[in-house]
Scaffold this motif. Structure first.
Motif, PDB file in Angstrom:
ATOM      1  N   PRO A 123       0.820  -1.213   0.000  1.00 35.54           N
ATOM      2  CA  PRO A 123       0.000   0.000   0.000  1.00 35.54           C
ATOM      3  C   PRO A 123       0.854   1.263   0.000  1.00 35.54           C
ATOM      4  CG  PRO A 123       0.153  -0.855   2.219  1.00 35.54           C
ATOM      5  CD  PRO A 123       0.890  -1.836   1.339  1.00 35.54           C
ATOM      6  N   PRO A 124       0.319   2.383  -0.474  1.00 39.74           N
ATOM      7  CA  PRO A 124       1.074   3.643  -0.449  1.00 39.74           C
ATOM      8  C   PRO A 124       1.523   4.030   0.956  1.00 39.74           C
ATOM      9  CG  PRO A 124      -0.895   3.847  -1.803  1.00 39.74           C
ATOM     10  CD  PRO A 124      -1.000   2.528  -1.109  1.00 39.74           C
ATOM     11  N   GLU A 125       0.734   3.668   1.971  1.00 39.71           N
ATOM     12  CA  GLU A 125       1.074   4.031   3.347  1.00 39.71           C
ATOM     13  C   GLU A 125       2.366   3.376   3.822  1.00 39.71           C
ATOM     14  OE1 GLU A 125      -3.171   4.498   2.516  1.00 39.71           O
ATOM     15  OE2 GLU A 125      -1.809   2.773   2.350  1.00 39.71           O
ATOM     16  N   LEU A 126       2.799   2.331   3.131  1.00 41.33           N
ATOM     17  CA  LEU A 126       4.008   1.642   3.560  1.00 41.33           C
ATOM     18  C   LEU A 126       5.232   2.542   3.454  1.00 41.33           C
ATOM     19  CD1 LEU A 126       5.333  -1.057   4.451  1.00 41.33           C
ATOM     20  CD2 LEU A 126       5.677  -1.547   2.024  1.00 41.33           C
ATOM     21  N   ARG A 127       5.277   3.403   2.433  1.00 40.82           N
ATOM     22  CA  ARG A 127       6.456   4.261   2.253  1.00 40.82           C
ATOM     23  C   ARG A 127       6.704   5.124   3.485  1.00 40.82           C
ATOM     24  NH1 ARG A 127       9.870   5.718  -1.511  1.00 40.82           N
ATOM     25  NH2 ARG A 127       8.840   4.312  -2.975  1.00 40.82           N
ATOM     26  N   GLU A 128       5.688   5.809   3.947  1.00 39.90           N
ATOM     27  CA  GLU A 128       5.855   6.669   5.126  1.00 39.90           C
ATOM     28  C   GLU A 128       6.218   5.843   6.353  1.00 39.90           C
ATOM     29  OE1 GLU A 128       3.257   9.825   7.854  1.00 39.90           O
ATOM     30  OE2 GLU A 128       2.499   9.144   5.897  1.00 39.90           O
ATOM     31  N   ALA A 129       5.590   4.670   6.490  1.00 35.74           N
ATOM     32  CA  ALA A 129       5.878   3.829   7.653  1.00 35.74           C
ATOM     33  C   ALA A 129       7.325   3.345   7.648  1.00 35.74           C
ATOM     34  CB  ALA A 129       4.917   2.642   7.677  1.00 35.74           C
ATOM     35  N   VAL A 130       7.858   3.008   6.471  1.00 29.10           N
ATOM     36  CA  VAL A 130       9.251   2.567   6.386  1.00 29.10           C
ATOM     37  C   VAL A 130      10.201   3.721   6.661  1.00 29.10           C
ATOM     38  CG1 VAL A 130      11.021   1.697   4.806  1.00 29.10           C
ATOM     39  CG2 VAL A 130       8.749   0.670   4.813  1.00 29.10           C
ATOM     40  N   GLU A 131       9.898   4.889   6.110  1.00 25.01           N
ATOM     41  CA  GLU A 131      10.805   6.031   6.249  1.00 25.01           C
ATOM     42  C   GLU A 131      10.823   6.606   7.657  1.00 25.01           C
ATOM     43  OE1 GLU A 131       9.599   8.560   3.040  1.00 25.01           O
ATOM     44  OE2 GLU A 131      10.678   7.353   1.537  1.00 25.01           O
ATOM     45  N   ARG A 132       9.888   6.197   8.493  1.00 25.22           N
ATOM     46  CA  ARG A 132       9.942   6.585   9.906  1.00 25.22           C
ATOM     47  C   ARG A 132      10.908   5.707  10.694  1.00 25.22           C
ATOM     48  NH1 ARG A 132       4.079   7.023   9.672  1.00 25.22           N
ATOM     49  NH2 ARG A 132       3.966   4.945  10.611  1.00 25.22           N
ATOM     50  N   ARG A 133      11.315   4.579  10.133  1.00 20.78           N
ATOM     51  CA  ARG A 133      12.153   3.634  10.858  1.00 20.78           C
ATOM     52  C   ARG A 133      13.603   4.106  10.929  1.00 20.78           C
ATOM     53  NH1 ARG A 133       8.962  -0.259  13.226  1.00 20.78           N
ATOM     54  NH2 ARG A 133      10.980  -1.289  13.574  1.00 20.78           N
ATOM     55  N   ALA A 134      14.203   3.966  12.091  1.00 22.53           N
ATOM     56  CA  ALA A 134      15.600   4.384  12.278  1.00 22.53           C
ATOM     57  C   ALA A 134      16.540   3.564  11.397  1.00 22.53           C
ATOM     58  CB  ALA A 134      15.986   4.229  13.743  1.00 22.53           C
ATOM     59  N   GLU A 135      16.184   2.284  11.133  1.00 21.98           N
ATOM     60  CA  GLU A 135      17.043   1.446  10.318  1.00 21.98           C
ATOM     61  C   GLU A 135      17.218   2.018   8.914  1.00 21.98           C
ATOM     62  OE1 GLU A 135      14.448  -1.571  12.677  1.00 21.98           O
ATOM     63  OE2 GLU A 135      14.281   0.483  11.903  1.00 21.98           O
ATOM     64  N   LEU A 136      16.131   2.526   8.323  1.00 22.67           N
ATOM     65  CA  LEU A 136      16.239   3.082   6.978  1.00 22.67           C
ATOM     66  C   LEU A 136      17.025   4.380   6.994  1.00 22.67           C
ATOM     67  CD1 LEU A 136      15.024   2.393   4.052  1.00 22.67           C
ATOM     68  CD2 LEU A 136      13.765   4.496   4.431  1.00 22.67           C
ATOM     69  N   ARG A 137      16.762   5.230   7.965  1.00 21.31           N
ATOM     70  CA  ARG A 137      17.492   6.497   8.037  1.00 21.31           C
ATOM     71  C   ARG A 137      18.984   6.253   8.203  1.00 21.31           C
ATOM     72  NH1 ARG A 137      13.131   7.778  11.498  1.00 21.31           N
ATOM     73  NH2 ARG A 137      14.516   7.700  13.314  1.00 21.31           N
ATOM     74  N   GLY A 138      19.355   5.229   8.953  1.00 21.50           N
ATOM     75  CA  GLY A 138      20.766   4.931   9.155  1.00 21.50           C
ATOM     76  C   GLY A 138      21.446   4.306   7.956  1.00 21.50           C
ATOM     77  N   ALA A 139      20.657   3.844   6.973  1.00 17.51           N
ATOM     78  CA  ALA A 139      21.235   3.198   5.795  1.00 17.51           C
ATOM     79  C   ALA A 139      21.721   4.190   4.752  1.00 17.51           C
ATOM     80  CB  ALA A 139      20.216   2.251   5.171  1.00 17.51           C
ATOM     81  N   GLY A 140      21.409   5.475   4.914  1.00 19.35           N
ATOM     82  CA  GLY A 140      21.879   6.481   3.979  1.00 19.35           C
ATOM     83  C   GLY A 140      21.276   6.378   2.601  1.00 19.35           C
ATOM     84  N   ILE A 141      20.016   5.924   2.531  1.00 20.76           N
ATOM     85  CA  ILE A 141      19.352   5.728   1.246  1.00 20.76           C
ATOM     86  C   ILE A 141      18.803   7.054   0.719  1.00 20.76           C
ATOM     87  CG2 ILE A 141      17.439   4.548   0.088  1.00 20.76           C
ATOM     88  CD1 ILE A 141      19.698   2.710   0.889  1.00 20.76           C
ATOM     89  N   ASP A 142      19.097   7.343  -0.563  1.00 18.85           N
ATOM     90  CA  ASP A 142      18.552   8.546  -1.201  1.00 18.85           C
ATOM     91  C   ASP A 142      17.186   8.295  -1.831  1.00 18.85           C
ATOM     92  OD1 ASP A 142      20.920  10.335  -0.841  1.00 18.85           O
ATOM     93  OD2 ASP A 142      21.879   8.797  -2.068  1.00 18.85           O
ATOM     94  N   GLY A 143      16.869   7.063  -2.139  1.00 22.38           N
ATOM     95  CA  GLY A 143      15.573   6.728  -2.715  1.00 22.38           C
ATOM     96  C   GLY A 143      15.400   5.227  -2.741  1.00 22.38           C
ATOM     97  N   TRP A 144      14.164   4.785  -2.736  1.00 19.13           N
ATOM     98  CA  TRP A 144      13.919   3.344  -2.771  1.00 19.13           C
ATOM     99  C   TRP A 144      12.587   3.063  -3.442  1.00 19.13           C
ATOM    100  CZ3 TRP A 144       9.988   1.014   0.371  1.00 19.13           C
ATOM    101  CH2 TRP A 144       9.337   1.905   1.247  1.00 19.13           C
ATOM    102  N   ILE A 145      12.524   1.898  -4.079  1.00 16.72           N
ATOM    103  CA  ILE A 145      11.314   1.443  -4.771  1.00 16.72           C
ATOM    104  C   ILE A 145      11.035   0.017  -4.321  1.00 16.72           C
ATOM    105  CG2 ILE A 145      10.281   0.881  -7.001  1.00 16.72           C
ATOM    106  CD1 ILE A 145      11.970   3.090  -8.234  1.00 16.72           C
ATOM    107  N   ALA A 146       9.808  -0.259  -3.955  1.00 15.62           N
ATOM    108  CA  ALA A 146       9.433  -1.587  -3.472  1.00 15.62           C
ATOM    109  C   ALA A 146       8.307  -2.162  -4.316  1.00 15.62           C
ATOM    110  CB  ALA A 146       9.012  -1.528  -2.007  1.00 15.62           C
ATOM    111  N   GLY A 147       8.308  -3.469  -4.448  1.00 14.33           N
ATOM    112  CA  GLY A 147       7.246  -4.151  -5.167  1.00 14.33           C
ATOM    113  C   GLY A 147       6.903  -5.454  -4.478  1.00 14.33           C
ATOM    114  N   ALA A 148       5.675  -5.907  -4.674  1.00 10.13           N
ATOM    115  CA  ALA A 148       5.230  -7.185  -4.112  1.00 10.13           C
ATOM    116  C   ALA A 148       5.418  -8.287  -5.141  1.00 10.13           C
ATOM    117  CB  ALA A 148       3.767  -7.102  -3.700  1.00 10.13           C
ATOM    118  N   THR A 149       5.704  -9.494  -4.662  1.00 12.15           N
ATOM    119  CA  THR A 149       5.779 -10.635  -5.573  1.00 12.15           C
ATOM    120  C   THR A 149       4.401 -11.028  -6.081  1.00 12.15           C
ATOM    121  OG1 THR A 149       5.595 -12.243  -3.779  1.00 12.15           O
ATOM    122  CG2 THR A 149       7.818 -11.515  -4.395  1.00 12.15           C
TER     123      THR A 149
END
Length: 371
Positions: free
Chosen positions: A114-140
Protein backbone atom coordinates in the motif's frame (compact mmCIF):
# COMPACT_ATOMS: atom_id res chain seq x y z
CA UNK A 1 -50.71 -10.68 11.96
CA UNK A 2 -52.09 -10.90 8.41
CA UNK A 3 -51.84 -7.12 8.09
CA UNK A 4 -48.22 -7.20 9.27
CA UNK A 5 -47.35 -9.87 6.73
CA UNK A 6 -48.82 -7.77 3.93
CA UNK A 7 -46.86 -4.74 5.15
CA UNK A 8 -43.60 -6.63 5.30
CA UNK A 9 -44.29 -8.14 1.90
CA UNK A 10 -44.93 -4.69 0.43
CA UNK A 11 -41.84 -3.24 2.05
CA UNK A 12 -39.71 -6.07 0.70
CA UNK A 13 -41.14 -5.62 -2.78
CA UNK A 14 -40.43 -1.88 -2.70
CA UNK A 15 -36.96 -2.48 -1.29
CA UNK A 16 -36.22 -5.02 -3.98
CA UNK A 17 -37.11 -2.54 -6.71
CA UNK A 18 -34.97 0.13 -5.03
CA UNK A 19 -32.04 -2.29 -4.71
CA UNK A 20 -32.33 -3.26 -8.38
CA UNK A 21 -32.19 0.41 -9.36
CA UNK A 22 -29.10 0.88 -7.15
CA UNK A 23 -27.37 -2.07 -8.81
CA UNK A 24 -28.02 -0.61 -12.25
CA UNK A 25 -26.77 2.79 -11.13
CA UNK A 26 -23.65 1.25 -9.66
CA UNK A 27 -22.87 -0.69 -12.82
CA UNK A 28 -23.47 2.35 -15.00
CA UNK A 29 -21.08 4.64 -13.10
CA UNK A 30 -18.44 6.52 -15.06
CA UNK A 31 -15.07 4.78 -15.52
CA UNK A 32 -12.34 5.85 -13.12
CA UNK A 33 -10.02 7.68 -12.96
CA UNK A 34 -11.40 10.80 -14.59
CA UNK A 35 -10.83 11.51 -18.31
CA UNK A 36 -7.46 12.89 -19.35
CA UNK A 37 -5.27 9.94 -18.54
CA UNK A 38 -4.03 9.75 -22.12
CA UNK A 39 -2.69 13.31 -22.02
CA UNK A 40 -1.51 13.40 -18.40
CA UNK A 41 2.29 13.01 -18.25
CA UNK A 42 3.95 11.08 -15.43
CA UNK A 43 4.41 13.17 -12.32
CA UNK A 44 8.05 12.87 -11.29
CA UNK A 45 8.32 12.93 -7.49
CA UNK A 46 12.00 11.98 -7.09
CA UNK A 47 14.95 12.27 -9.46
CA UNK A 48 18.69 11.81 -8.96
CA UNK A 49 21.76 10.74 -10.95
CA UNK A 50 25.43 10.11 -10.28
CA UNK A 51 28.58 8.65 -11.77
CA UNK A 52 31.35 6.61 -10.19
CA UNK A 53 32.36 3.11 -9.07
CA UNK A 54 29.37 0.80 -8.78
CA UNK A 55 28.78 -1.08 -5.53
CA UNK A 56 25.89 -3.31 -4.49
CA UNK A 57 24.71 -5.16 -1.43
CA UNK A 58 21.78 -7.47 -0.87
CA UNK A 59 19.96 -9.02 2.07
CA UNK A 60 16.79 -10.84 2.99
CA UNK A 61 14.89 -10.88 6.27
CA UNK A 62 11.92 -12.93 7.42
CA UNK A 63 8.54 -11.43 6.62
CA UNK A 64 6.36 -14.06 8.27
CA UNK A 65 3.48 -12.42 10.19
CA UNK A 66 4.01 -11.94 13.94
CA UNK A 67 0.60 -13.45 14.74
CA UNK A 68 -2.37 -15.03 12.99
CA UNK A 69 -3.22 -12.80 10.03
CA UNK A 70 -5.90 -12.80 7.33
CA UNK A 71 -5.03 -14.18 3.91
CA UNK A 72 -4.87 -11.60 1.11
CA UNK A 73 -5.55 -12.09 -2.57
CA UNK A 74 -8.94 -13.77 -3.02
CA UNK A 75 -12.33 -12.09 -3.12
CA UNK A 76 -14.55 -13.74 -0.54
CA UNK A 77 -11.64 -15.23 1.43
CA UNK A 78 -10.30 -12.04 3.02
CA UNK A 79 -11.82 -12.90 6.39
CA UNK A 80 -10.14 -16.28 6.56
CA UNK A 81 -6.99 -16.41 8.65
CA UNK A 82 -3.90 -18.27 7.52
CA UNK A 83 -3.69 -21.42 9.60
CA UNK A 84 -0.27 -22.82 8.71
CA UNK A 85 2.94 -21.96 6.87
CA UNK A 86 3.89 -23.88 3.74
CA UNK A 87 7.16 -22.01 3.17
CA UNK A 88 8.84 -18.94 4.71
CA UNK A 89 8.15 -15.42 3.47
CA UNK A 90 10.83 -12.77 3.01
CA UNK A 91 11.54 -9.13 2.34
CA UNK A 92 14.54 -8.95 0.01
CA UNK A 93 16.53 -5.79 -0.72
CA UNK A 94 19.19 -4.76 -3.22
CA UNK A 95 21.09 -1.51 -2.55
CA UNK A 96 23.06 0.14 -5.37
CA UNK A 97 25.63 2.86 -4.80
CA UNK A 98 27.33 4.96 -7.44
CA UNK A 99 29.27 8.06 -6.49
CA UNK A 100 27.21 9.88 -3.88
CA UNK A 101 23.90 8.24 -4.89
CA UNK A 102 22.55 5.25 -2.95
CA UNK A 103 19.21 3.66 -3.90
CA UNK A 104 17.39 0.47 -2.96
CA UNK A 105 15.10 -2.01 -4.70
CA UNK A 106 12.87 -4.14 -2.48
CA UNK A 107 10.81 -7.25 -3.20
CA UNK A 108 8.33 -8.49 -0.58
CA UNK A 109 6.34 -11.74 -0.44
CA UNK A 110 2.93 -10.05 -0.37
CA UNK A 111 0.04 -9.66 -2.80
CA UNK A 112 0.47 -5.86 -2.90
CA UNK A 113 2.14 -2.98 -1.06
CA UNK A 114 0.00 0.00 0.00
CA UNK A 115 1.07 3.64 -0.45
CA UNK A 116 1.07 4.03 3.35
CA UNK A 117 4.01 1.64 3.56
CA UNK A 118 6.46 4.26 2.25
CA UNK A 119 5.86 6.67 5.13
CA UNK A 120 5.88 3.83 7.65
CA UNK A 121 9.25 2.57 6.39
CA UNK A 122 10.81 6.03 6.25
CA UNK A 123 9.94 6.58 9.91
CA UNK A 124 12.15 3.63 10.86
CA UNK A 125 15.60 4.38 12.28
CA UNK A 126 17.04 1.45 10.32
CA UNK A 127 16.24 3.08 6.98
CA UNK A 128 17.49 6.50 8.04
CA UNK A 129 20.77 4.93 9.16
CA UNK A 130 21.24 3.20 5.80
CA UNK A 131 21.88 6.48 3.98
CA UNK A 132 19.35 5.73 1.25
CA UNK A 133 18.55 8.55 -1.20
CA UNK A 134 15.57 6.73 -2.72
CA UNK A 135 13.92 3.34 -2.77
CA UNK A 136 11.31 1.44 -4.77
CA UNK A 137 9.43 -1.59 -3.47
CA UNK A 138 7.25 -4.15 -5.17
CA UNK A 139 5.23 -7.19 -4.11
CA UNK A 140 5.78 -10.63 -5.57
CA UNK A 141 1.95 -10.73 -5.79
CA UNK A 142 1.54 -14.05 -4.00
CA UNK A 143 -2.17 -14.56 -3.27
CA UNK A 144 -1.55 -16.75 -0.23
CA UNK A 145 0.48 -14.26 1.81
CA UNK A 146 -0.76 -12.32 4.86
CA UNK A 147 -2.99 -9.27 4.49
CA UNK A 148 -4.52 -6.91 7.01
CA UNK A 149 -2.07 -4.04 6.45
CA UNK A 150 -4.17 -1.81 4.15
CA UNK A 151 -6.66 0.62 5.69
CA UNK A 152 -9.20 0.89 2.86
CA UNK A 153 -12.62 -0.66 3.38
CA UNK A 154 -13.09 -2.01 -0.18
CA UNK A 155 -9.73 -3.76 0.05
CA UNK A 156 -10.46 -5.06 3.54
CA UNK A 157 -13.80 -6.42 2.42
CA UNK A 158 -12.82 -7.90 -0.92
CA UNK A 159 -9.28 -9.15 -0.63
CA UNK A 160 -7.03 -7.88 2.18
CA UNK A 161 -8.84 -8.67 5.41
CA UNK A 162 -9.47 -6.43 8.43
CA UNK A 163 -6.84 -3.75 8.86
CA UNK A 164 -4.48 -4.03 11.82
CA UNK A 165 -1.88 -1.24 12.22
CA UNK A 166 0.47 -3.72 13.89
CA UNK A 167 0.67 -5.70 10.64
CA UNK A 168 1.57 -2.57 8.68
CA UNK A 169 4.20 -1.67 11.28
CA UNK A 170 5.65 -5.18 11.15
CA UNK A 171 5.86 -5.09 7.35
CA UNK A 172 7.57 -1.68 7.49
CA UNK A 173 10.09 -3.02 9.99
CA UNK A 174 10.89 -5.99 7.71
CA UNK A 175 11.50 -3.73 4.71
CA UNK A 176 13.64 -1.27 6.70
CA UNK A 177 15.77 -4.05 8.18
CA UNK A 178 16.32 -5.63 4.77
CA UNK A 179 17.45 -2.33 3.25
CA UNK A 180 19.74 -1.59 6.20
CA UNK A 181 21.35 -5.04 6.00
CA UNK A 182 21.86 -4.68 2.24
CA UNK A 183 23.44 -1.23 2.66
CA UNK A 184 25.86 -2.68 5.22
CA UNK A 185 27.02 -5.29 2.68
CA UNK A 186 28.02 -2.98 -0.19
CA UNK A 187 30.91 -4.15 -2.37
CA UNK A 188 32.15 -3.56 -5.95
CA UNK A 189 30.08 -5.38 -8.59
CA UNK A 190 29.58 -5.85 -12.30
CA UNK A 191 26.24 -6.29 -14.07
CA UNK A 192 25.03 -8.81 -16.62
CA UNK A 193 21.60 -8.70 -18.25
CA UNK A 194 19.63 -11.14 -20.40
CA UNK A 195 16.10 -11.77 -21.60
CA UNK A 196 14.32 -14.71 -23.19
CA UNK A 197 11.16 -16.79 -23.20
CA UNK A 198 10.25 -19.35 -20.59
CA UNK A 199 9.08 -22.70 -21.88
CA UNK A 200 5.44 -23.27 -22.75
CA UNK A 201 3.20 -24.53 -19.98
CA UNK A 202 4.44 -22.19 -17.26
CA UNK A 203 1.76 -19.55 -17.85
CA UNK A 204 -1.53 -19.11 -19.72
CA UNK A 205 -4.24 -16.52 -20.33
CA UNK A 206 -6.92 -17.37 -17.79
CA UNK A 207 -9.60 -15.24 -19.47
CA UNK A 208 -9.02 -16.74 -22.89
CA UNK A 209 -6.88 -19.92 -22.82
CA UNK A 210 -6.61 -19.77 -26.61
CA UNK A 211 -4.90 -16.37 -26.44
CA UNK A 212 -1.10 -16.24 -26.37
CA UNK A 213 0.55 -16.03 -22.95
CA UNK A 214 3.45 -13.69 -22.23
CA UNK A 215 6.46 -15.90 -21.53
CA UNK A 216 9.20 -13.28 -21.26
CA UNK A 217 11.68 -13.62 -18.43
CA UNK A 218 14.25 -10.90 -17.69
CA UNK A 219 17.35 -11.39 -15.54
CA UNK A 220 19.82 -8.92 -14.03
CA UNK A 221 22.84 -10.38 -12.26
CA UNK A 222 25.06 -8.37 -9.93
CA UNK A 223 28.39 -10.14 -9.47
CA UNK A 224 31.33 -9.39 -7.20
CA UNK A 225 34.24 -7.82 -9.07
CA UNK A 226 37.24 -10.16 -9.32
CA UNK A 227 39.97 -9.77 -6.75
CA UNK A 228 43.41 -8.52 -7.77
CA UNK A 229 42.11 -6.77 -10.87
CA UNK A 230 40.83 -9.99 -12.46
CA UNK A 231 37.59 -9.25 -14.40
CA UNK A 232 34.52 -10.74 -12.78
CA UNK A 233 33.59 -12.37 -16.11
CA UNK A 234 36.75 -14.49 -15.81
CA UNK A 235 36.86 -15.04 -12.06
CA UNK A 236 33.16 -16.10 -11.99
CA UNK A 237 32.60 -15.50 -8.25
CA UNK A 238 29.23 -16.01 -6.59
CA UNK A 239 26.56 -13.40 -7.34
CA UNK A 240 25.66 -10.65 -4.90
CA UNK A 241 22.10 -10.54 -6.20
CA UNK A 242 19.80 -11.42 -9.05
CA UNK A 243 16.67 -9.60 -10.15
CA UNK A 244 14.22 -11.78 -12.09
CA UNK A 245 10.99 -10.60 -13.74
CA UNK A 246 8.16 -12.83 -14.98
CA UNK A 247 4.46 -12.15 -15.53
CA UNK A 248 1.94 -14.67 -14.17
CA UNK A 249 -0.37 -14.49 -11.17
CA UNK A 250 0.95 -16.64 -8.28
CA UNK A 251 -2.39 -18.37 -7.62
CA UNK A 252 -1.36 -22.02 -7.68
CA UNK A 253 -2.36 -22.79 -4.09
CA UNK A 254 -6.09 -23.34 -3.37
CA UNK A 255 -7.22 -20.47 -1.14
CA UNK A 256 -9.29 -22.64 1.21
CA UNK A 257 -6.18 -24.51 2.34
CA UNK A 258 -5.11 -21.22 3.99
CA UNK A 259 -1.40 -21.99 3.76
CA UNK A 260 0.99 -19.06 3.95
CA UNK A 261 3.31 -19.24 0.95
CA UNK A 262 5.33 -17.23 -1.52
CA UNK A 263 3.91 -19.50 -4.26
CA UNK A 264 6.12 -20.06 -7.31
CA UNK A 265 8.13 -16.80 -6.87
CA UNK A 266 9.20 -18.10 -3.47
CA UNK A 267 10.43 -21.36 -4.99
CA UNK A 268 12.16 -19.49 -7.82
CA UNK A 269 14.07 -17.23 -5.42
CA UNK A 270 15.07 -20.03 -3.06
CA UNK A 271 16.35 -22.14 -5.96
CA UNK A 272 18.51 -19.28 -7.27
CA UNK A 273 19.82 -18.52 -3.79
CA UNK A 274 21.25 -22.03 -3.53
CA UNK A 275 24.21 -20.82 -5.61
CA UNK A 276 24.72 -17.75 -3.45
CA UNK A 277 23.46 -14.20 -3.17
CA UNK A 278 19.92 -12.89 -2.84
CA UNK A 279 17.26 -13.30 -5.54
CA UNK A 280 14.57 -10.65 -5.94
CA UNK A 281 11.39 -11.33 -7.92
CA UNK A 282 9.67 -8.54 -9.84
CA UNK A 283 6.10 -9.32 -10.89
CA UNK A 284 5.65 -8.42 -14.53
CA UNK A 285 2.37 -7.08 -16.00
CA UNK A 286 0.24 -10.10 -15.07
CA UNK A 287 -3.10 -8.90 -16.40
CA UNK A 288 -5.02 -12.08 -17.24
CA UNK A 289 -1.92 -14.30 -17.08
CA UNK A 290 -1.83 -17.11 -14.53
CA UNK A 291 0.95 -19.56 -13.69
CA UNK A 292 0.68 -23.11 -14.95
CA UNK A 293 -1.61 -24.55 -17.62
CA UNK A 294 -5.40 -24.28 -18.14
CA UNK A 295 -5.84 -27.87 -16.96
CA UNK A 296 -3.93 -27.23 -13.70
CA UNK A 297 -7.11 -27.01 -11.66
CA UNK A 298 -7.39 -30.23 -9.58
CA UNK A 299 -6.65 -29.82 -5.90
CA UNK A 300 -4.42 -32.89 -5.98
CA UNK A 301 -0.90 -32.04 -7.05
CA UNK A 302 -0.91 -28.31 -6.35
CA UNK A 303 2.30 -28.62 -4.29
CA UNK A 304 4.11 -30.30 -7.17
CA UNK A 305 2.91 -27.59 -9.56
CA UNK A 306 4.29 -24.83 -7.34
CA UNK A 307 7.67 -26.53 -7.16
CA UNK A 308 7.73 -27.43 -10.87
CA UNK A 309 7.05 -23.91 -12.11
CA UNK A 310 9.41 -22.23 -9.64
CA UNK A 311 12.25 -24.61 -10.42
CA UNK A 312 11.79 -24.43 -14.19
CA UNK A 313 11.88 -20.63 -14.07
CA UNK A 314 15.01 -20.75 -11.90
CA UNK A 315 16.68 -23.10 -14.37
CA UNK A 316 15.77 -20.78 -17.25
CA UNK A 317 17.15 -17.78 -15.33
CA UNK A 318 20.43 -19.64 -14.77
CA UNK A 319 20.58 -20.48 -18.48
CA UNK A 320 20.02 -16.86 -19.42
CA UNK A 321 22.75 -15.74 -17.02
CA UNK A 322 25.22 -17.98 -18.83
CA UNK A 323 24.16 -16.43 -22.11
CA UNK A 324 24.57 -12.92 -20.69
CA UNK A 325 28.12 -13.70 -19.54
CA UNK A 326 28.99 -15.05 -22.99
CA UNK A 327 27.63 -11.92 -24.66
CA UNK A 328 29.90 -9.78 -22.48
CA UNK A 329 33.01 -11.79 -23.36
CA UNK A 330 33.66 -9.78 -26.53
CA UNK A 331 33.39 -6.42 -24.77
CA UNK A 332 36.53 -4.73 -23.40
CA UNK A 333 35.02 -4.59 -19.92
CA UNK A 334 31.80 -5.65 -18.26
CA UNK A 335 29.57 -2.88 -17.02
CA UNK A 336 30.92 -1.79 -13.66
CA UNK A 337 34.56 -2.73 -14.22
CA UNK A 338 35.54 0.63 -15.71
CA UNK A 339 35.27 2.29 -12.31
CA UNK A 340 33.05 5.03 -13.73
CA UNK A 341 29.43 4.12 -14.52
CA UNK A 342 26.17 6.09 -14.49
CA UNK A 343 23.31 5.43 -12.11
CA UNK A 344 19.95 7.22 -12.28
CA UNK A 345 16.95 6.98 -9.98
CA UNK A 346 13.48 8.15 -10.98
CA UNK A 347 10.21 7.71 -9.10
CA UNK A 348 7.00 8.93 -10.69
CA UNK A 349 3.24 8.67 -10.43
CA UNK A 350 1.70 7.40 -13.65
CA UNK A 351 -1.97 7.83 -14.47
CA UNK A 352 -3.29 4.48 -15.67
CA UNK A 353 -6.16 3.79 -18.07
CA UNK A 354 -9.64 3.75 -16.52
CA UNK A 355 -10.73 0.73 -14.52
CA UNK A 356 -14.33 -0.06 -15.31
CA UNK A 357 -16.34 0.06 -12.04
CA UNK A 358 -17.20 -3.28 -10.58
CA UNK A 359 -20.84 -4.27 -10.67
CA UNK A 360 -21.19 -4.10 -6.89
CA UNK A 361 -24.23 -2.30 -5.40
CA UNK A 362 -23.40 1.09 -3.84
CA UNK A 363 -19.66 0.45 -4.03
CA UNK A 364 -18.66 -0.20 -7.65
CA UNK A 365 -17.12 3.22 -8.26
CA UNK A 366 -15.53 3.41 -4.81
CA UNK A 367 -13.84 0.04 -5.29
CA UNK A 368 -12.54 1.06 -8.71
CA UNK A 369 -11.02 4.24 -7.24
CA UNK A 370 -8.76 2.16 -4.99
CA UNK A 371 -7.38 0.30 -7.99
Amino acid sequence: MARMSHSIRGALAGGGAWLAAAVLASCAAEPLPSPGWREAPPEVVALAAARGPLRAGAARVSADPPFAAPMAGYVGASWLRLREMRDPLFARALVLECGDLRVALVSVDRVLLPPELREAVERRAELRGAGIDGWIAGATHSHTAPGGFLAAWPAELLGMGAYDPLLLDHLAACVARAVAAAAAALEPVTIAAASGDAEAGLSFNRRDPAAPAGRRIDVLRFTRSGAGGIPASLARPAPVARLVSFAAHPTLIPFYLRRSSGDYPGVLCRELERSGGVALFAAGPCGDLAAGRPEDTPVAGWGRRVERIGRKLAARANELETRATALEAGAPRALGETGDVPLAYVRARVRLPPREPWGVPFAGAAIASFY
